[in-house]
Design an enzyme around this catalytic site. Structure first.
Site, PDB file in Angstrom:
ATOM      1  N   HIS A 159     -14.270  -0.598  -2.112  1.00  0.00           N
ATOM      2  CA  HIS A 159     -15.109  -0.534  -0.897  1.00  0.00           C
ATOM      3  C   HIS A 159     -16.196  -1.606  -0.906  1.00  0.00           C
ATOM      4  CE1 HIS A 159     -13.159   3.102   0.358  1.00  0.00           C
ATOM      5  NE2 HIS A 159     -13.588   3.807  -0.664  1.00  0.00           N
ATOM      6  N   ASP A 196      -5.143   3.941  -3.406  1.00  0.00           N
ATOM      7  CA  ASP A 196      -6.236   4.908  -3.312  1.00  0.00           C
ATOM      8  C   ASP A 196      -6.121   5.666  -1.987  1.00  0.00           C
ATOM      9  OD1 ASP A 196      -9.241   5.216  -4.695  1.00  0.00           O
ATOM     10  OD2 ASP A 196      -9.244   5.613  -2.539  1.00  0.00           O
ATOM     11  N   ASP A 277      -6.944   9.465  -6.084  1.00  0.00           N
ATOM     12  CA  ASP A 277      -7.504  10.539  -5.257  1.00  0.00           C
ATOM     13  C   ASP A 277      -6.578  10.949  -4.111  1.00  0.00           C
ATOM     14  OD1 ASP A 277      -7.949   8.060  -4.167  1.00  0.00           O
ATOM     15  OD2 ASP A 277     -10.123   8.284  -3.971  1.00  0.00           O
TER      16      ASP A 277
HETATM   17 ZN   LIG Z   1     -10.835   6.674  -3.013  1.00  0.00          ZN
END
Ligand SMILES: [Zn+2]
Length: 340
Positions: A159, A196, A277
């Site tokens: 990110h 992810d 995740d």
């Molecule tokens: Zn993540």
């Protein structure tokens, strides 16, 4: 001519591509003690225990003895500046200093960066080791010292934008390594694979429009950071998937969409933003992947790497917040990478 089920891959490519066909251990494991020192407050899911859970799993399963453990060096400023604005780098270094001063004066040990992201006195040092791990792993696989590498590092990176830290991320470890491979090693094509559960908006921000890089990803939508449904450039292939999608559907999407693009691109190095995740036990997302899906995704990438990239894969930890599921998933990923 095809070989062993590797669609579009020739025998010459397979045999000629590996610069070091028989290293002692095929898979390196890069990490650093400082990556455990960065923490963002009580109850924060991106916590040092994530790395501890992975380490514990590797020890109890014996996998630790089958991979080559290496200590991550600090990333060099020249490497970071290819991916990030100098002003961001200076600010991040300063925020860790401020957090230390505040803690020493009896105040908060954290400097808050966004509602989910905070720096403590060790954050900058940990971030330098995290980015340095992925760069060093890239050096090691390009030099043929190992076939592939996994970087058990935090803070994660995908990110982190060119000029902004956000979403638990400070430096974009994978983007830094991709640009290092292109600029320092002279590679011409690097693929970034992001599995992810969250969209890798930071990586996209840094690599969009750079045709030397192909970024493919799937991610849950809608979910933080609520981006990626409209690809920003032709070198990005985003597959938003609905909540509660399970592994078989994700595998089908990967086969249909990622693989043709990756085959046509013929990457010389594959970097993986390895977030775990999307696991069904992880509460930060609502996808339904399990350990076998991570093993499958990894093995499919290895087939591709064997064809085009001399087997070169560098994987770096992103998310994954259910400690047991994270540890089991990393084990499955590593067993696939090490061909165990
Ligand atoms: Zn993540």
């Amino acid at each position: 001519m095809s070989f062993g089920g590797f669609e579009g891959c020739t025998i010459t490519e397979l045999t000629g591509a590996a610069p070091n066909a028989s290293p002692t251990m095929p898979t390196a494991y890069f990490t650093h003690a400082l990556c455990h020192r960065h923490e963002m407050g009580p109850g924060h899911p991106e916590c040092p225990q994530r790395l501890a859970a992975i380490e514990d799993r590797l020890l109890t399963t014996g996998l630790a003895d089958l991979i080559e453990r290496r200590s991550a060096p600090e990333a060099q400023l020249a490497d970071l500046e290819r991916a990030h604005d100098a002003l961001l780098l200076a600010a991040l270094a300063e925020q860790s200093i401020q957090a230390g001063h505040s803690a020493d004066a009896g105040g908060s040990p954290w400097v808050q960066i966004d509602p989910d992201t905070a720096a403590n006195r060790h954050t900058w040092s940990a971030a330098l080791r995290a980015a340095g791990a992925v760069v060093a792993a890239t050096d090691a696989v390009i030099a043929g010292q190992v076939d592939n590498a996994f970087c058990a590092v935090r803070p994660p990176g995908h990110h982190a934008c060119r000029a902004q830290a956000m979403g638990f991320c400070f430096l974009n470890n994978v983007a830094v390594a991709a640009l290092h491979a292109l600029e320092v090693h002279g590679l011409r094509r690097v693929a970034i694979i992001d599995f992810d559960v969250h969209h890798g908006n930071g990586t996209e921000d840094i690599v969009a429009g750079d045709d030397r890089i192909l970024m493919v990803s799937f991610f849950q939508h809608p979910l933080y950071p609520y981006s990626g449904t409209e690809p920003a450039a032709a070198n990005l292939l985003n597959l938003p998937v609905a909540p509660y999608t399970r592994g078989p559907a994700v595998r089908e999407l990967i086969e249909q969409h990622w693989l043709p693009r990756l085959e046509a691109f013929a990457p010389e190095l594959i970097l993986i933003s390895a977030g775990f995740d999307a696991h069904r036990d992880d509460e930060l997302g609502q996808l339904g992947l399990v350990e076998a899906d991570y093993a499958w995704i990894t093995r499919r990438r290895m087939d591709l790497a064997a064809c085009h990239a001399g087997g070169r894969i560098v994987s770096s930890l992103e998310g994954g917040y259910h400690l047991d599921a994270l540890a089991r998933s990393v084990e499955a990923h590593l067993r696939a990478l090490a061909d165990l």
